[in-house]
Write an enzyme that holds these catalytic residues in place. Structure first.
Site, short mmCIF file in Angstrom:
data_model
loop_
_atom_site.label_atom_id
_atom_site.label_comp_id
_atom_site.label_asym_id
_atom_site.label_seq_id
_atom_site.Cartn_x
_atom_site.Cartn_y
_atom_site.Cartn_z
N SER A 126 -53.66 25.23 -2.04
CA SER A 126 -52.83 25.65 -3.17
C SER A 126 -53.32 27.00 -3.65
CB SER A 126 -52.94 24.61 -4.29
OG SER A 126 -52.66 25.22 -5.53
N HIS B 218 -42.42 -4.19 -0.48
CA HIS B 218 -42.16 -3.62 -1.83
C HIS B 218 -43.27 -2.63 -2.22
CE1 HIS B 218 -39.27 -7.02 -2.40
NE2 HIS B 218 -40.19 -7.66 -1.70
N ASN C 214 -52.86 20.04 1.01
CA ASN C 214 -51.49 19.54 0.99
C ASN C 214 -50.98 19.21 2.40
OD1 ASN C 214 -51.34 19.83 -1.80
ND2 ASN C 214 -50.68 21.97 -1.63
N SER D 225 -18.42 34.00 16.86
CA SER D 225 -19.41 32.92 17.07
C SER D 225 -20.57 33.36 17.96
CB SER D 225 -18.72 31.69 17.67
OG SER D 225 -18.15 32.02 18.92
N TYR E 299 -7.35 20.98 21.13
CA TYR E 299 -8.35 21.85 20.55
C TYR E 299 -7.85 22.53 19.28
CZ TYR E 299 -11.65 25.70 19.96
OH TYR E 299 -12.57 26.56 19.44
#
Ligand code: ARG
Length: 461
Positions: A278, A157, A286, A24, A318
């Site tokens: 783009s 809405h 964008n 880890s 644990y």
């Protein structure tokens, strides 16, 4: 015996796959500062209680301080064979000071150690997020003050409902973020108990002083039950839940920014700083940052779900499953931090097209409710009947292809003969918002007052 710290009873080395699934350090190395801080508090307490001799404690303290420096300067060599941050730190300590290093782990386990480290980490992160959220609120409130009288369409809405002001709309998010901050604060106050000294799960036979370590680490008190101390991850869940709700708020706002910045809406323009082009369509601008805030809410919500699922079947105390709490949490809180910064940037930077918003505010017969309210006030019609009359007026305007305020008095009287000239005063969008003076309503004066009260509150802290 193998070379592992825990290798006393093992004859042969671990499989490479076990090492790969178990390691880890690649992600928990960021708990380094918290791990050292916890160890410093622990060794000071062990010395105070006479569990470790003062000379050994002094050398351990010196070694830990050196390690903290190495970590800070990025010089610390993390090793994957040492599994996690706790064993990396301890092993380096042994390199630096020799066998006395082995005394640090007296009356402690990695189980209470990691629980302590992670609480310290989350606590710091909550404080940083709170400061960022306060800054986003400030950005919103300042814009709200400028746009207190800027009329825009309000939707239900996503259909034109009633005119509102942009300032009012922005302050809606200030309220949401205020609650998000409250949730984070609640999580912080609940997590502020120190698990250190719970040891593996049962506590310890050494005469430790858990109140002393709790105090040294700025916790309110030690946790009360050793089993709970090492099993609990609800401090992470609660924080991730607050993060998920906050991300949902930011995502809704991001969606509005995406919508408002289209040529079709054209309510706002994002600057070059917050738009991309783009590669094929030369005209494009964008709103990538807003889209990514909307998109990142997915992984932030996902981290909460993932940890809930990890935890739900675990017996006390644990289990190694719990090591899976970190990557998602780090990713969630990092992502949220980025989203908050992006939103604050866009809010400060966006250009508001007031004329266009105002024109759109009148579309879709948005002042129909104002007409109905006028019929109630002036002609004393019951609201339901006023609603009906207004519906017929709307149908008439729709048939003629005009807005409500473009109908003639004769048109209006053809539906309800008692309608008089002064009705036109309520059919404009500006009059409409000015009339919404009820507490919390959209009237520009209300909005200015609300914005001012938020400014005062934000500057207090
Ligand atoms: N790396 C572990 C985690 O994050 C530390 C605790 C390990 N404890 C143990 N008994 N193996 O959960």
């Amino acid at each position: 015996m193998t070379s592992k710290i825990w290798g006393g009873r093992f004859q042969s080395a671990t499989d490479a796959v076990l090492e790969a699934i178990n390691v880890s350090i690649d992600f928990d190395k960021r708990l380094g500062p918290q791990d050292i801080r916890g160890s410093l508090a622990h060794i000071a307490m062990l010395a105070e209680q006479g569990v470790v001799a003062p000379e050994d404690a002094a050398r351990i303290t010196e070694g830990l301080t050196r390690i903290a420096g190495e970590m800070e300067r990025g010089e610390f060599q993390f090793s994957r064979t040492l599994e996690d941050i706790h064993m990396n730190a301890e092993s380096r300590l042994a390199e630096l000071i020799g066998p006395a290093a082995g005394r640090l782990h007296t009356a402690r386990s990695r189980n209470d150690q990691v629980a302590t480290d992670f609480r310290l980490y989350i606590r710091d992160d909550i404080d940083a997020l709170d400061a960022q959220l306060a800054d986003l609120q400030l950005a919103l409130v300042e814009r709200a003050m400028e746009e207190a009288g800027s009329v825009m369409p309000g939707f239900t809405h996503l259909q034109s409902a009633q005119p509102v002001t942009l300032g009012h709309h922005l302050l809606a998010y200030v309220e949401m973020i205020g609650r998000d901050r409250g949730r984070l604060r609640d999580a912080r106050s609940r997590l502020n108990e120190c698990p250190l000294g719970a040891a593996a799960l049962a506590g310890t036979s050494f005469p430790i002083d858990r109140h002393m370590t709790a105090k040294a680490l700025d916790f309110d008190r030690p946790t009360a039950n050793s089993l709970d101390s090492v099993s609990d991850r609800d401090f992470v869940l609660e924080t991730l839940s607050a993060a998920a709700i906050c991300a949902t708020h930011l995502s809704r706002f991001a969606e509005e920014i995406v919508l408002w910045s289209t040529p079709q809406f054209n309510f706002i323009s994002l600057s070059d700083k917050f738009t991309t082009g783009s590669s094929i369509m030369p005209q494009k601008r964008n709103p990538d940052a807003a889209e990514l805030v909307r998109g990142k809410s997915g992984r932030i919500i996902g981290a909460l779900q993932a940890l809930l699922i990890v935890m739900k079947g675990l017996p006390l105390a644990y289990s190694k499953d719990m090591q899976e709490d970190k990557e998602g949490a780090f990713d969630s809180l990092d992502s949220l931090s980025l989203c908050i910064a992006a939103m604050a940037g866009m809010v400060r930077d966006m250009k508001v097209n007031r004329e266009r918003m105002k024109a759109a505010a009148g579309a879709g017969f948005a002042t129909a409710t104002d007409l109905a309210d006028w019929l109630v006030r002036k002609l004393n019609l019951p609201f339901r009947e006023a609603h009906h009359v207004t519906g017929r007026v709307v149908a008439l305007a729709e048939g003629k292809g005009v807005g409500l305020e473009e109908l003639t008095l004769a048109d209006l009287q053809s539906v309800e003969p008692r309608i008089s000239e002064d009705v036109f005063a309520v059919l404009g969008v500006e009059k409409s918002v000015e009339s919404r003076v009820s507490y919390g309503g959209t009237a520009p004066d209300n909005v200015r007052k609300q914005a001012q009260s938020w400014l005062d509150r934000l500057k207090e802290r």
